[in-house]
Design a protein around this motif. Sequence first.
Motif, mmCIF file in Angstrom:
data_model
loop_
_atom_site.group_PDB
_atom_site.id
_atom_site.type_symbol
_atom_site.label_atom_id
_atom_site.label_comp_id
_atom_site.label_asym_id
_atom_site.label_seq_id
_atom_site.Cartn_x
_atom_site.Cartn_y
_atom_site.Cartn_z
ATOM 1 N N GLU A 98 0.836 -1.206 0.000
ATOM 2 C CA GLU A 98 0.000 0.000 0.000
ATOM 3 C C GLU A 98 0.869 1.253 0.000
ATOM 4 O O GLU A 98 0.556 2.246 -0.656
ATOM 5 C CB GLU A 98 -0.931 -0.011 1.212
ATOM 6 N N ARG A 99 1.992 1.206 0.716
ATOM 7 C CA ARG A 99 2.919 2.343 0.710
ATOM 8 C C ARG A 99 3.571 2.533 -0.662
ATOM 9 O O ARG A 99 3.778 3.664 -1.109
ATOM 10 C CB ARG A 99 4.027 2.142 1.745
ATOM 11 N N LEU A 100 3.905 1.421 -1.298
ATOM 12 C CA LEU A 100 4.682 1.460 -2.533
ATOM 13 C C LEU A 100 3.823 1.625 -3.786
ATOM 14 O O LEU A 100 4.229 2.302 -4.739
ATOM 15 C CB LEU A 100 5.503 0.171 -2.670
ATOM 16 N N TRP A 101 2.660 0.994 -3.815
ATOM 17 C CA TRP A 101 1.854 0.942 -5.033
ATOM 18 C C TRP A 101 0.490 1.607 -4.904
ATOM 19 O O TRP A 101 -0.200 1.777 -5.903
ATOM 20 C CB TRP A 101 1.645 -0.515 -5.463
ATOM 21 N N GLY A 102 0.092 1.958 -3.677
ATOM 22 C CA GLY A 102 -1.224 2.553 -3.485
ATOM 23 C C GLY A 102 -2.272 1.504 -3.157
ATOM 24 O O GLY A 102 -2.169 0.337 -3.545
ATOM 25 N N GLY A 103 -3.307 1.937 -2.449
ATOM 26 C CA GLY A 103 -4.328 1.009 -1.971
ATOM 27 C C GLY A 103 -5.068 0.265 -3.060
ATOM 28 O O GLY A 103 -5.483 -0.883 -2.877
ATOM 29 N N ALA A 104 -5.242 0.893 -4.225
ATOM 30 C CA ALA A 104 -6.011 0.268 -5.304
ATOM 31 C C ALA A 104 -5.332 -0.972 -5.870
ATOM 32 O O ALA A 104 -5.986 -1.797 -6.521
ATOM 33 C CB ALA A 104 -6.256 1.287 -6.422
ATOM 34 N N ASN A 105 -4.027 -1.111 -5.636
ATOM 35 C CA ASN A 105 -3.274 -2.223 -6.222
ATOM 36 C C ASN A 105 -2.910 -3.311 -5.224
ATOM 37 O O ASN A 105 -2.285 -4.306 -5.609
ATOM 38 C CB ASN A 105 -1.987 -1.688 -6.857
ATOM 39 N N VAL A 106 -3.299 -3.136 -3.962
ATOM 40 C CA VAL A 106 -2.872 -4.077 -2.933
ATOM 41 C C VAL A 106 -3.433 -5.467 -3.166
ATOM 42 O O VAL A 106 -2.696 -6.460 -3.175
ATOM 43 C CB VAL A 106 -3.272 -3.562 -1.534
ATOM 44 N N LYS A 107 -4.750 -5.557 -3.371
ATOM 45 C CA LYS A 107 -5.363 -6.877 -3.532
ATOM 46 C C LYS A 107 -4.815 -7.612 -4.742
ATOM 47 O O LYS A 107 -4.564 -8.813 -4.700
ATOM 48 C CB LYS A 107 -6.882 -6.723 -3.644
#
Length: 497
Positions: A257-266
């Motif tokens: 989430e820190r590196l790629w953003g919340g939209a890409n976590v899942k």
Amino acid sequence: MRGRSAVMGETTVRYKRLPSREPMDRPDQEVGLPVSAFSQMDVDMDQEPPNPSWKLSLPHVCVAIIAAFLFGYHLAVVNAPLEYIAFDLGFSGNPLAEGLLVSMCLVGAFFGCSISGWIADGLGRRRAFQASAVPMILGALFSAMSTNSHAMFLGRLIVGFGMGIAGPVTSLYITEISPAHVRGTYGSLIQIATCLGILGALFIGIPANSIPGWWRACFWISSIPAALLALGMELCAESPQWLVKQSKWAEAEYEYERLWGGANVKFAMAEISRLDKGDEIEHITFMDLLSKRYWKVVSTGAGLFALQQLSGINSVFYFSSTIFKSAGIHPDLANVCVGVANLTASIIATFLMDKLGRKSLLLLSFFGMGVAMAAQTAGASLSGSSFARVVLSVGGTLLFVFMFAIGAGPVPGLLLPEIFNSRIRAKAMAFCMCVHWVVNCFVGLMFLELLKQLGAQVLYTFFGFMCMAAVVFISRNVMETKGKSLEEIEIALLSGQ
């Protein structure tokens, strides 16, 4: 609860969900999702999430490439003030001692590199960077305060040890935290930082010609970026890939989430779980790297680094001043010309890496280096100082450096962490970098003797042949990884594609 638990008929991954700004020591919020659900996410979604913003991961990459800057700096720091160091420490006119001043750093790098994989896997990527910064600081200070040659050699050995740890970890870390669409660009930043380190060392060494003892300041100064690396890593994200290997799924999600953003976590977690099926952590030994299971990919990596060095790049760097001097160009200007060609091509590579791809750049680079070696061979065959000889020799040198920096220089360090699966990535990188240092030292030791015995024309012909051999090797053994996630690359290799 962290880790994974087996449930009848289904494997469940349990991890705690943490918002990006939430402290890690809050009470657990456990979320259990089946691996099958993770693995199916990319199928259930109509389309993949948008590419993560490069702005999130870039600060972490910028801290990591401080290690590459230090690598270049320490390789070049003794070049400008070498004669003054030798005079002050009492070994002026001793070519063996002057050679040791340069080579002790390489010896230390080999030993540091040989254990870097175990450090990176045992402590994590961030702690490995910090571990590498300690000997780089201590060795630099030791060198700065040295009063005899033995103390200086020891300082250089200690610095090299830190460099050897940092080298593979830098490629490893940047590959693992970078989104697929900019991973090639970020990987090229390693080469740019190395070039800037070399140019920085040459620039800082200029006052040594007029200020007595300035060479000590050159070593003192290098401790500053090393300290910044150690401190900066406290603020950087840990590699989610490493955290998953440790069964720390909650922390891995938090770092994604820190590196790629919340939209890409899942999506990122689903990609990892496609390969991680709940097996126990596999402990890889050196002999495992030589086993049938891993040998093909490891030998490809080792072969790339060996061919990189057998192409003659170090001989070109070492001999460039002599070539330029024979053409009436001052050696200092020769260093600037070579440095500018190196840096310019490295910058161009950042734009091409994710457009042309790794394999295409490697093929273009080695083929261009072979052409450049042919030009230098032709120049060496001409007698006197004719215009044609100058153009072929000087032009061939600059073209060789340019073509090296556009592909053969930056690509192997980026490509190998991509094609090594997560189980062996750190240790396989360490093994391949050790091959790099061994071949590097071999070429460095043998070059002058071979030049004396065989002559420039024969030696350049051999280097040109190795460049063309590299083209064939890459065509047959290297896969294209442009735009693919690390998990997609691993699945492709496992399926034999």
